[in-house]
Motif scaffolding. Structure first.
Motif, PDB file in Angstrom:
ATOM      1  N   ARG A 174       0.196   6.572  -5.460  1.00  0.00           N
ATOM      2  CA  ARG A 174       1.530   7.575  -5.519  1.00  0.00           C
ATOM      3  C   ARG A 174       3.142   6.854  -4.682  1.00  0.00           C
ATOM      4  O   ARG A 174       4.264   6.587  -5.300  1.00  0.00           O
ATOM      5  CB  ARG A 174       1.653   8.376  -5.367  1.00  0.00           C
ATOM      6  CG  ARG A 174       1.134   9.929  -6.600  1.00  0.00           C
ATOM      7  CD  ARG A 174       0.979  11.236  -6.213  1.00  0.00           C
ATOM      8  NE  ARG A 174      -0.046  11.717  -7.335  1.00  0.00           N
ATOM      9  CZ  ARG A 174      -0.115  12.729  -8.789  1.00  0.00           C
ATOM     10  NH1 ARG A 174       1.669  12.550  -8.348  1.00  0.00           N
ATOM     11  NH2 ARG A 174      -0.675  12.835  -8.415  1.00  0.00           N
ATOM     12  N   THR A 175       2.670   6.497  -3.558  1.00  0.00           N
ATOM     13  CA  THR A 175       3.592   5.636  -2.639  1.00  0.00           C
ATOM     14  C   THR A 175       4.410   4.202  -3.179  1.00  0.00           C
ATOM     15  O   THR A 175       5.382   3.949  -2.320  1.00  0.00           O
ATOM     16  CB  THR A 175       3.260   4.919  -1.719  1.00  0.00           C
ATOM     17  OG1 THR A 175       1.863   4.804  -1.128  1.00  0.00           O
ATOM     18  CG2 THR A 175       2.427   7.519  -0.823  1.00  0.00           C
ATOM     19  N   TYR A 176       3.265   3.454  -4.169  1.00  0.00           N
ATOM     20  CA  TYR A 176       4.091   2.784  -4.362  1.00  0.00           C
ATOM     21  C   TYR A 176       5.633   2.487  -5.304  1.00  0.00           C
ATOM     22  O   TYR A 176       6.317   1.918  -4.834  1.00  0.00           O
ATOM     23  CB  TYR A 176       2.958   2.495  -5.532  1.00  0.00           C
ATOM     24  CG  TYR A 176       2.520   1.033  -4.696  1.00  0.00           C
ATOM     25  CD1 TYR A 176       2.665  -0.308  -4.896  1.00  0.00           C
ATOM     26  CD2 TYR A 176       0.711   1.441  -5.264  1.00  0.00           C
ATOM     27  CE1 TYR A 176       2.138  -1.161  -4.243  1.00  0.00           C
ATOM     28  CE2 TYR A 176       0.028   0.214  -3.959  1.00  0.00           C
ATOM     29  CZ  TYR A 176       0.520  -0.607  -4.122  1.00  0.00           C
ATOM     30  OH  TYR A 176      -0.938  -1.582  -3.513  1.00  0.00           O
ATOM     31  N   ASP A 177       5.722   4.079  -5.625  1.00  0.00           N
ATOM     32  CA  ASP A 177       6.699   4.749  -6.044  1.00  0.00           C
ATOM     33  C   ASP A 177       7.370   4.413  -6.947  1.00  0.00           C
ATOM     34  O   ASP A 177       7.367   3.052  -7.478  1.00  0.00           O
ATOM     35  CB  ASP A 177       7.983   5.300  -4.818  1.00  0.00           C
ATOM     36  CG  ASP A 177       9.138   6.353  -5.204  1.00  0.00           C
ATOM     37  OD1 ASP A 177       8.946   7.134  -6.196  1.00  0.00           O
ATOM     38  OD2 ASP A 177      10.167   5.709  -5.431  1.00  0.00           O
ATOM     39  N   LYS A 178       8.556   3.836  -6.917  1.00  0.00           N
ATOM     40  CA  LYS A 178      10.098   2.949  -7.491  1.00  0.00           C
ATOM     41  C   LYS A 178      10.894   2.188  -6.094  1.00  0.00           C
ATOM     42  O   LYS A 178      11.144   1.626  -6.119  1.00  0.00           O
ATOM     43  CB  LYS A 178      11.471   4.051  -7.914  1.00  0.00           C
ATOM     44  CG  LYS A 178      11.057   4.364  -9.365  1.00  0.00           C
ATOM     45  CD  LYS A 178      12.341   5.305  -9.503  1.00  0.00           C
ATOM     46  CE  LYS A 178      11.706   6.350 -10.976  1.00  0.00           C
ATOM     47  NZ  LYS A 178      11.575   7.455 -10.258  1.00  0.00           N
ATOM     48  N   GLY A 179       9.633   1.671  -5.373  1.00  0.00           N
ATOM     49  CA  GLY A 179       9.758   0.316  -4.982  1.00  0.00           C
ATOM     50  C   GLY A 179      10.278   0.387  -3.334  1.00  0.00           C
ATOM     51  O   GLY A 179      10.495   0.005  -2.288  1.00  0.00           O
ATOM     52  N   TYR A 180      10.468   1.923  -2.722  1.00  0.00           N
ATOM     53  CA  TYR A 180      10.991   2.329  -2.282  1.00  0.00           C
ATOM     54  C   TYR A 180      10.724   2.181  -0.632  1.00  0.00           C
ATOM     55  O   TYR A 180      11.465   1.608   0.466  1.00  0.00           O
ATOM     56  CB  TYR A 180      11.377   3.699  -2.830  1.00  0.00           C
ATOM     57  CG  TYR A 180      12.048   4.980  -0.743  1.00  0.00           C
ATOM     58  CD1 TYR A 180      13.479   4.599  -0.563  1.00  0.00           C
ATOM     59  CD2 TYR A 180      10.919   4.953   0.150  1.00  0.00           C
ATOM     60  CE1 TYR A 180      13.821   4.793   0.663  1.00  0.00           C
ATOM     61  CE2 TYR A 180      11.812   5.800   1.164  1.00  0.00           C
ATOM     62  CZ  TYR A 180      13.425   5.981   1.062  1.00  0.00           C
ATOM     63  OH  TYR A 180      13.867   6.708   2.173  1.00  0.00           O
ATOM     64  N   PHE A 181       9.436   2.099  -0.018  1.00  0.00           N
ATOM     65  CA  PHE A 181       8.930   1.312   0.974  1.00  0.00           C
ATOM     66  C   PHE A 181       8.214   0.601   0.751  1.00  0.00           C
ATOM     67  O   PHE A 181       6.993   0.400   1.555  1.00  0.00           O
ATOM     68  CB  PHE A 181       8.515   2.929   1.682  1.00  0.00           C
ATOM     69  CG  PHE A 181       8.353   2.937   3.116  1.00  0.00           C
ATOM     70  CD1 PHE A 181       9.548   2.808   3.829  1.00  0.00           C
ATOM     71  CD2 PHE A 181       7.851   2.468   3.271  1.00  0.00           C
ATOM     72  CE1 PHE A 181       9.772   2.527   4.694  1.00  0.00           C
ATOM     73  CE2 PHE A 181       6.845   2.557   5.152  1.00  0.00           C
ATOM     74  CZ  PHE A 181       8.638   2.440   6.055  1.00  0.00           C
ATOM     75  N   TYR A 182       7.999  -0.367  -0.375  1.00  0.00           N
ATOM     76  CA  TYR A 182       7.277  -1.335  -0.849  1.00  0.00           C
ATOM     77  C   TYR A 182       6.416  -1.889   0.459  1.00  0.00           C
ATOM     78  O   TYR A 182       7.154  -2.864   1.392  1.00  0.00           O
ATOM     79  CB  TYR A 182       7.780  -2.406  -1.250  1.00  0.00           C
ATOM     80  CG  TYR A 182       7.048  -3.131  -2.153  1.00  0.00           C
ATOM     81  CD1 TYR A 182       6.426  -3.449  -3.138  1.00  0.00           C
ATOM     82  CD2 TYR A 182       6.524  -5.005  -1.571  1.00  0.00           C
ATOM     83  CE1 TYR A 182       5.177  -3.766  -3.762  1.00  0.00           C
ATOM     84  CE2 TYR A 182       6.553  -5.922  -2.187  1.00  0.00           C
ATOM     85  CZ  TYR A 182       5.193  -5.917  -2.998  1.00  0.00           C
ATOM     86  OH  TYR A 182       5.231  -6.659  -3.874  1.00  0.00           O
ATOM     87  N   PRO A 183       5.724  -2.068   0.570  1.00  0.00           N
ATOM     88  CA  PRO A 183       4.824  -1.615  -1.200  1.00  0.00           C
ATOM     89  C   PRO A 183       4.099   0.212  -1.019  1.00  0.00           C
ATOM     90  O   PRO A 183       4.616   0.817  -1.584  1.00  0.00           O
ATOM     91  CB  PRO A 183       3.428  -2.242  -0.811  1.00  0.00           C
ATOM     92  CG  PRO A 183       3.135  -3.136   0.413  1.00  0.00           C
ATOM     93  CD  PRO A 183       3.711  -3.632   0.624  1.00  0.00           C
ATOM     94  N   GLY A 184       3.934   0.420   0.365  1.00  0.00           N
ATOM     95  CA  GLY A 184       3.875   1.967   1.025  1.00  0.00           C
ATOM     96  C   GLY A 184       2.636   2.198   1.295  1.00  0.00           C
ATOM     97  O   GLY A 184       2.625   2.235   2.343  1.00  0.00           O
ATOM     98  N   PRO A 185       1.235   2.180   0.143  1.00  0.00           N
ATOM     99  CA  PRO A 185       0.270   2.813   0.853  1.00  0.00           C
ATOM    100  C   PRO A 185      -0.637   2.151   2.488  1.00  0.00           C
ATOM    101  O   PRO A 185      -0.089   0.475   2.369  1.00  0.00           O
ATOM    102  CB  PRO A 185      -0.952   2.520   0.109  1.00  0.00           C
ATOM    103  CG  PRO A 185      -0.444   2.142  -1.623  1.00  0.00           C
ATOM    104  CD  PRO A 185       1.478   1.151  -1.403  1.00  0.00           C
ATOM    105  N   ALA A 186      -0.676   3.028   3.176  1.00  0.00           N
ATOM    106  CA  ALA A 186      -0.932   2.446   4.504  1.00  0.00           C
ATOM    107  C   ALA A 186      -2.989   2.906   4.036  1.00  0.00           C
ATOM    108  O   ALA A 186      -2.981   2.287   5.682  1.00  0.00           O
ATOM    109  CB  ALA A 186      -0.317   3.841   5.586  1.00  0.00           C
TER     110      ALA A 186
END
Length: 394
Positions: free
Chosen positions: A323-335
């Motif tokens: 879900r952390t891909y979101d709308k690119g906010y913290f791209y890419p996101g997953p840790a």
């Protein structure tokens, strides 16, 4: 004396929480509550945009543990003093903090956080087993035992600009400084303490400029501090957060701002910045990755601590990480490793396809990646920037 979990009790209470560690001797565990508890979660990093859906899902799946979630948001610089005052009064009313490097570092320096990965290792996944290499590097070198990495980005620094207003893109730091001085008030960046782009820019400049010791902001950044002071002569003010810089780029107040992968994608997807905005990196740029962490303040009751630890473990499941891909906010996101874009919600996949940039794949593969400053050194850098750079422009 802490009360230990029993295997039957854990399995009975944590329906829907398959990744929660329950096997083995849990002599150091804290007790689950006998009745649902309300959790107070404060976000000082914009992290809820990435994680709130998962937190809400945890509460929905575990009604025997959580009665409700109370969310609040605050500027990162305000949190450490607030927490310290609560702890001194023995009245801590914050159960989980979602934070970037600023408050995490201050909290480590001031002893505000529980060392959950050490004291409660039996109740959390083992970092070496779940994180991808870059996130594990950040966890070891930055989060330590006190901050649990929940999202990761190679981050920046990048420069975002409007092609209609910046006709010739600077290639070097010297060329950029010349452009800024010739075009005063057309560039700014946010205060590093409270800005992901700001702090990556601050830590990357010593590499770009070839400073003496990029890991020592007190004694090894002579070129960096001199550059920032001269650059400051062309800057009218430093916004308190990144959002303001994006709005100013979007409304034409600025031609260029400091950005990152996520801060480039997300505001364009939301329409804050025009889709046609472009990015560039200066020669000599090294990635300074950004990570957001989950931290638990000292002083919370043990029944709440048990639920918070269960929530943290849930947040690190691959399904929630996607879900952390979101709308690119913290791209890419997953840790967490092996969490692909194909696992993300369809909306996230569409946004990344439309607003992402092939350039990022190239830069991620080719630019060197540096370990950020230690929390202690980062505090030194933030304070010196505030005193010598930020305070000089009003």
């Amino acid at each position: 004396m802490p009360i230990t979990f029993t295997r039957r009790g854990v399995l009975g209470s944590l329906s829907g929480l398959a990744a929660y560690p329950v096997a083995g001797a849990l002599a150091q565990s804290v007790a689950l509550p006998s009745a649902p508890v309300a959790l107070n979660i404060i976000d000082v990093a914009g992290n809820l945009q990435l994680t709130q859906a998962s937190i809400d899902l945890f509460a929905k799946q575990n009604p025997k543990l959580v009665s409700r979630i109370i969310y609040s948001r605050a500027p990162s610089p305000e949190l450490p003093a607030k927490l310290k005052a609560q702890q001194a009064a023995n009245r801590v009313d914050i159960d989980l903090v979602l934070t970037g490097p600023g408050a995490l570092s201050d909290g480590i320096e001031q002893g505000l956080w529980i060392d959950v990965l050490k004291s409660h290792a039996d109740l959390l996944p083992k970092p070496a087993e779940i994180y991808h290499d870059a996130a594990l590097m950040m966890q070891k070198n930055f989060g330590g035992d006190q901050g649990v990495a929940v999202v990761y980005s190679p981050s920046g620094p990048l420069f975002e600009y409007m092609p209609s207003r910046l006709k010739t893109v600077p290639k070097t730091a010297a060329e950029f400084l010349d452009w800024a001085k010739q075009n005063p008030r057309r560039f700014t960046y946010a205060r590093p303490y409270n800005s992901g782009p700001g702090w990556t820019y601050l830590m990357a400049l010593p590499y770009i400029l070839g400073d003496k010791d990029p890991k020592d902001p007190a004694n090894g950044w002579a070129k960096t501090w001199a550059y920032l002071k001269e650059l400051g002569t062309a800057i009218d003010y430093y916004p308190s957060g990144t959002t303001a810089t994006m709005k100013e780029l979007g409304d034409g107040t600025r031609d260029v701002i400091v950005s990152t992968c996520g801060w480039d994608i997300n505001p364009r997807a939301l329409g804050i910045v025009p889709k046609e905005a472009e990015v560039f990196a200066l020669e000599g740029t090294h990635w300074v990755p950004d990570t957001q962490f989950m931290c638990v303040p000292k002083g919370i009751p043990n029944d709440k601590l048990a639920v918070v630890l269960a929530l943290m473990s849930f947040m690190l499941k691959p399904e929630q990480q996607a879900r952390t891909y979101d709308k690119g906010y913290f791209y890419p996101g997953p840790a967490v490793k092996d969490v692909t874009l194909a696992m993300a919600p369809e909306e996230s996949q569409h946004v990344i396809k439309e607003f992402g940039r092939p350039l990022y794949d190239t830069l991620i593969k080719t630019l060197p990646v540096e370990v950020p400053l230690t929390p202690k050194q980062l505090v030194v850098a933030f304070r010196r920037w505030d005193q010598e750079i930020g305070a000089a422009t009003k």
